[in-house]
Design a protein around this motif. Structure first.
Motif, PDB file in Angstrom:
ATOM      1  N   PRO A  52      -5.671  -0.997 -12.282  1.00  0.00           N
ATOM      2  CA  PRO A  52      -5.959   0.306 -12.820  1.00  0.00           C
ATOM      3  C   PRO A  52      -6.995   0.985 -12.482  1.00  0.00           C
ATOM      4  CG  PRO A  52      -6.587  -1.628 -14.302  1.00  0.00           C
ATOM      5  CD  PRO A  52      -6.053  -2.020 -12.829  1.00  0.00           C
ATOM      6  N   TRP A  53      -7.064   2.114 -12.574  1.00  0.00           N
ATOM      7  CA  TRP A  53      -8.116   3.159 -12.290  1.00  0.00           C
ATOM      8  C   TRP A  53      -9.193   2.998 -13.282  1.00  0.00           C
ATOM      9  CZ3 TRP A  53      -9.876   7.154 -15.307  1.00  0.00           C
ATOM     10  CH2 TRP A  53     -10.769   8.364 -14.796  1.00  0.00           C
ATOM     11  N   THR A  54     -10.407   3.053 -12.627  1.00  0.00           N
ATOM     12  CA  THR A  54     -11.712   2.828 -13.419  1.00  0.00           C
ATOM     13  C   THR A  54     -12.408   3.955 -13.639  1.00  0.00           C
ATOM     14  OG1 THR A  54     -12.999   2.140 -11.649  1.00  0.00           O
ATOM     15  CG2 THR A  54     -11.764   0.566 -12.678  1.00  0.00           C
ATOM     16  N   GLY A  55     -12.361   5.063 -12.718  1.00  0.00           N
ATOM     17  CA  GLY A  55     -13.126   6.122 -12.686  1.00  0.00           C
ATOM     18  C   GLY A  55     -14.634   5.942 -11.993  1.00  0.00           C
ATOM     19  N   PRO A  56     -15.353   6.985 -11.950  1.00  0.00           N
ATOM     20  CA  PRO A  56     -16.498   6.689 -11.357  1.00  0.00           C
ATOM     21  C   PRO A  56     -17.616   5.530 -11.789  1.00  0.00           C
ATOM     22  CG  PRO A  56     -16.130   9.241 -11.897  1.00  0.00           C
ATOM     23  CD  PRO A  56     -15.088   8.471 -12.519  1.00  0.00           C
ATOM     24  N   VAL A  57     -18.296   5.058 -11.201  1.00  0.00           N
ATOM     25  CA  VAL A  57     -19.202   4.002 -11.281  1.00  0.00           C
ATOM     26  C   VAL A  57     -20.415   4.649 -12.073  1.00  0.00           C
ATOM     27  CG1 VAL A  57     -20.904   2.499 -10.592  1.00  0.00           C
ATOM     28  CG2 VAL A  57     -18.835   2.569  -9.436  1.00  0.00           C
ATOM     29  N   ALA A  64     -12.844  13.518 -13.519  1.00  0.00           N
ATOM     30  CA  ALA A  64     -12.775  12.805 -12.356  1.00  0.00           C
ATOM     31  C   ALA A  64     -11.384  12.716 -11.816  1.00  0.00           C
ATOM     32  CB  ALA A  64     -13.469  11.572 -12.508  1.00  0.00           C
ATOM     33  N   PRO A  65     -11.166  12.751 -10.350  1.00  0.00           N
ATOM     34  CA  PRO A  65     -10.120  12.808  -9.663  1.00  0.00           C
ATOM     35  C   PRO A  65      -9.423  11.410 -10.047  1.00  0.00           C
ATOM     36  CG  PRO A  65     -11.724  12.580  -8.195  1.00  0.00           C
ATOM     37  CD  PRO A  65     -12.347  13.121  -9.220  1.00  0.00           C
ATOM     38  N   ARG A  66      -8.086  11.263 -10.284  1.00  0.00           N
ATOM     39  CA  ARG A  66      -7.387  10.110 -10.391  1.00  0.00           C
ATOM     40  C   ARG A  66      -6.027  10.139  -9.717  1.00  0.00           C
ATOM     41  NH1 ARG A  66      -5.918   7.079 -16.377  1.00  0.00           N
ATOM     42  NH2 ARG A  66      -5.153   5.217 -15.486  1.00  0.00           N
ATOM     43  N   GLU A  67      -6.054   9.434  -8.617  1.00  0.00           N
ATOM     44  CA  GLU A  67      -4.794   9.684  -7.882  1.00  0.00           C
ATOM     45  C   GLU A  67      -4.167   7.903  -7.895  1.00  0.00           C
ATOM     46  OE1 GLU A  67      -5.980  12.300  -4.384  1.00  0.00           O
ATOM     47  OE2 GLU A  67      -7.689  12.263  -5.225  1.00  0.00           O
ATOM     48  N   ARG A  68      -3.146   8.119  -6.871  1.00  0.00           N
ATOM     49  CA  ARG A  68      -2.338   6.781  -6.701  1.00  0.00           C
ATOM     50  C   ARG A  68      -2.147   6.365  -5.158  1.00  0.00           C
ATOM     51  NH1 ARG A  68       2.605   8.642 -10.901  1.00  0.00           N
ATOM     52  NH2 ARG A  68       1.106   8.797 -12.916  1.00  0.00           N
ATOM     53  N   ALA A  69      -2.364   5.094  -5.144  1.00  0.00           N
ATOM     54  CA  ALA A  69      -2.293   4.473  -3.778  1.00  0.00           C
ATOM     55  C   ALA A  69      -1.428   3.319  -3.764  1.00  0.00           C
ATOM     56  CB  ALA A  69      -3.614   4.153  -3.227  1.00  0.00           C
ATOM     57  N   LEU A  70      -0.618   3.112  -2.483  1.00  0.00           N
ATOM     58  CA  LEU A  70       0.151   1.906  -2.579  1.00  0.00           C
ATOM     59  C   LEU A  70      -0.483   1.305  -1.049  1.00  0.00           C
ATOM     60  CD1 LEU A  70       2.732   0.097  -3.038  1.00  0.00           C
ATOM     61  CD2 LEU A  70       3.990   1.732  -1.599  1.00  0.00           C
ATOM     62  N   TYR A  71      -0.489   0.060  -1.250  1.00  0.00           N
ATOM     63  CA  TYR A  71      -1.021  -0.854  -0.130  1.00  0.00           C
ATOM     64  C   TYR A  71       0.019  -2.132   0.290  1.00  0.00           C
ATOM     65  CZ  TYR A  71      -5.271   0.418  -2.883  1.00  0.00           C
ATOM     66  OH  TYR A  71      -6.262   1.319  -3.402  1.00  0.00           O
ATOM     67  N   VAL A  72       0.230  -2.032   1.544  1.00  0.00           N
ATOM     68  CA  VAL A  72       1.310  -2.827   2.290  1.00  0.00           C
ATOM     69  C   VAL A  72       0.604  -3.625   3.242  1.00  0.00           C
ATOM     70  CG1 VAL A  72       3.303  -2.498   3.628  1.00  0.00           C
ATOM     71  CG2 VAL A  72       2.630  -0.664   2.193  1.00  0.00           C
ATOM     72  N   HIS A  73       0.898  -4.808   3.214  1.00  0.00           N
ATOM     73  CA  HIS A  73       0.171  -5.851   3.905  1.00  0.00           C
ATOM     74  C   HIS A  73       1.143  -6.155   5.010  1.00  0.00           C
ATOM     75  CE1 HIS A  73       3.556  -8.878   3.226  1.00  0.00           C
ATOM     76  NE2 HIS A  73       3.730  -8.568   2.045  1.00  0.00           N
ATOM     77  N   ALA A  90     -10.539   1.609  -7.067  1.00  0.00           N
ATOM     78  CA  ALA A  90     -10.093   2.045  -8.394  1.00  0.00           C
ATOM     79  C   ALA A  90     -11.117   3.186  -9.039  1.00  0.00           C
ATOM     80  CB  ALA A  90     -10.129   0.668  -9.247  1.00  0.00           C
ATOM     81  N   VAL A  91     -12.347   3.340  -8.429  1.00  0.00           N
ATOM     82  CA  VAL A  91     -12.901   4.718  -8.657  1.00  0.00           C
ATOM     83  C   VAL A  91     -12.373   5.819  -8.576  1.00  0.00           C
ATOM     84  CG1 VAL A  91     -15.157   3.501  -8.298  1.00  0.00           C
ATOM     85  CG2 VAL A  91     -14.114   4.819  -6.621  1.00  0.00           C
ATOM     86  N   ARG A  92     -11.129   6.075  -7.804  1.00  0.00           N
ATOM     87  CA  ARG A  92     -10.328   7.150  -7.589  1.00  0.00           C
ATOM     88  C   ARG A  92      -8.947   6.790  -7.711  1.00  0.00           C
ATOM     89  NH1 ARG A  92     -12.079  12.023  -4.394  1.00  0.00           N
ATOM     90  NH2 ARG A  92     -10.065  13.515  -4.381  1.00  0.00           N
ATOM     91  N   PHE A  93      -8.462   5.836  -7.477  1.00  0.00           N
ATOM     92  CA  PHE A  93      -6.957   5.337  -7.547  1.00  0.00           C
ATOM     93  C   PHE A  93      -6.444   4.721  -8.472  1.00  0.00           C
ATOM     94  CE2 PHE A  93      -7.306   5.626  -2.530  1.00  0.00           C
ATOM     95  CZ  PHE A  93      -7.609   7.144  -2.524  1.00  0.00           C
ATOM     96  N   ASP A  94      -5.360   4.855  -9.148  1.00  0.00           N
ATOM     97  CA  ASP A  94      -4.470   3.660  -9.738  1.00  0.00           C
ATOM     98  C   ASP A  94      -3.938   2.959  -8.473  1.00  0.00           C
ATOM     99  OD1 ASP A  94      -4.634   3.893 -12.591  1.00  0.00           O
ATOM    100  OD2 ASP A  94      -4.158   5.884 -12.396  1.00  0.00           O
ATOM    101  N   GLY A  95      -3.892   1.859  -8.397  1.00  0.00           N
ATOM    102  CA  GLY A  95      -3.554   0.999  -6.951  1.00  0.00           C
ATOM    103  C   GLY A  95      -2.175   0.196  -7.362  1.00  0.00           C
ATOM    104  N   TRP A  96      -1.522   0.136  -6.392  1.00  0.00           N
ATOM    105  CA  TRP A  96      -0.172  -0.745  -6.386  1.00  0.00           C
ATOM    106  C   TRP A  96      -0.348  -1.505  -4.926  1.00  0.00           C
ATOM    107  CZ3 TRP A  96      -0.012   3.701  -8.980  1.00  0.00           C
ATOM    108  CH2 TRP A  96       0.460   3.906 -10.253  1.00  0.00           C
ATOM    109  N   ALA A  97       0.153  -2.757  -5.043  1.00  0.00           N
ATOM    110  CA  ALA A  97       0.412  -3.400  -3.937  1.00  0.00           C
ATOM    111  C   ALA A  97       1.453  -4.358  -3.948  1.00  0.00           C
ATOM    112  CB  ALA A  97      -1.032  -4.461  -3.583  1.00  0.00           C
TER     113      ALA A  97
END
Length: 357
Positions: A52-57, A64-73, A90-97
């Motif tokens: 999950p997105w955490t936002g800026p530290v 704050a920008p909240r975008e999405r990312a996908l990670y492929v191993h 996660a400071v910028r992305f909701d991530g999925w792997a």
């Protein structure tokens, strides 16, 4: 005959990545794997972990920008390869792997046919699922990151479906080179012979999880001695869990065969031809000590991608997101911030002093 990679290109001849100075959360302890769930794809299901997105530290989350990312191993990897990097981004992305079909916690593909095109279809299906999720970034393209085999798959996804990909990050992608790297045994060429992958799977199954993990660390890391003991123990347990799956070794050898046969493609699926047609802003990131994919390919690949920037990390091997997660995160965020600034002249680009341009 397959399209050949370009001739040797110097790193100085291609644009350099601009690392971000954005504050990142500290990685002071070994993070557990992110939770996940099974998602339907064409012909079956794949397991996908979510960060999950955490936002800026060090700033307000409002606006704050909240975008999405996908990670492929990569080949033999799993979604857990991205645990640390996903936490930083996660400071910028909701991530999925995702676990590619037959890897990690994902079931084998239909009829257990492991091919690059099958992996491409699975990634496209997951990207479409992510884009459909409600929220601020619903319906928008997703930032796509891939390593090794996953880098090759991600490149082909971006060339086929540019509408789904906001930016592309290729970490030591398994680009066709038409020669066997020294780190590989020449016996791998036998995987192209019918019947041999099944025999190879039985041989791989005789290797203990501890032997497998230590062998992979020696092959994939630039500084194997610096891998923390806790990380090794975590990898061994993951390897034991994977060994309990009856299709695990078959998935590895068949996917290797699928990768090697994909190098012979002469149509639009040829990776070098696809790279020349990419529309997404692209980061090419490589470890200078990569034993599996020649680092000399890094500037050559960046030179053919229309909108690429290059980052080569010293003392790093084949899996930069595991070995140098902070440097990798800064390179990714730097690209995204630059792209955003180009689209919005009023947006700030957080670039550290002294970054070589």
């Amino acid at each position: 005959m397959s399209e050949d990679p370009p001739s040797r290109v110097a790193a100085a001849d291609v644009p350099a990545a601009r690392p971000s100075a954005t504050s990142l959360p500290p990685l002071t302890s070994l993070l557990p794997p992110w939770p996940g769930e099974q998602l339907p794809v064409r012909g079956g299901q794949v397991f996908v972990r979510a960060t999950p997105w955490t936002g800026p530290v060090d700033g307000p989350a409002d606006d704050a920008p909240r975008e999405r990312a996908l990670y492929v191993h990569g080949l033999g990897g799993a979604s857990t390869n991205w645990t640390d990097l996903a936490a930083l981004l996660a400071v910028r992305f909701d991530g999925w792997a995702l676990d590619l079909p037959g890897f990690g916690r994902s079931q084998p593909p239909p009829r257990r046919r492991y091919s690059i095109s099958g992996h491409v279809r699975a990634v496209i299906d997951v990207l479409e699922h992510i884009a459909r999720q409600p929220g601020e970034a619903a319906g928008r393209p997703v930032h796509l990151l891939g390593n090794s085999l996953g880098g090759l798959v991600s490149l082909l996804v971006a060339s086929r479906r540019p509408d789904l990909v906001a930016t592309l990050t290729l970490i030591s992608p398994a680009m066709p080179v038409y020669r066997v790297p020294p780190a590989f045994s020449r016996a791998l060429l036998l995987l192209l012979v019918p019947g041999v992958p099944s025999l190879a799977a039985r041989r791989i199954g005789a290797v203990t999880p501890e032997q497998s993990v230590r062998g992979m660390i020696r092959m994939c890391f630039g500084e194997p001695a610096k891998v923390p003991r806790e990380r090794i123990d975590q990898a061994v347990q993951e390897m034991r869990d994977r060994a309990a799956q009856p299709w695990a070794d078959h998935a590895l050898t068949r996917s290797m065969r699928g990768l090697m046969t994909s190098y012979l493609r002469v149509d639009a699926a040829n990776a070098w031809r696809a790279a020349r047609a990419l529309q997404s802003p692209t980061l090419v990131l490589w470890g200078a000590r990569d034993k599996l994919v020649d680092p000399a390919l890094a500037p050559r690949l960046a030179s053919v991608v229309p909108d690429a920037r290059l980052q080569v990390l010293e003392r790093v091997g084949h899996v930069a997101m595991l070995e140098a997660p902070e440097a990798t995160a800064r390179a990714v965020l730097g690209m995204v911030e630059t792209v955003t600034a180009c689209r919005d002249p009023h947006a700030a680009v957080d670039t550290p002093r002294g970054v070589r341009r």
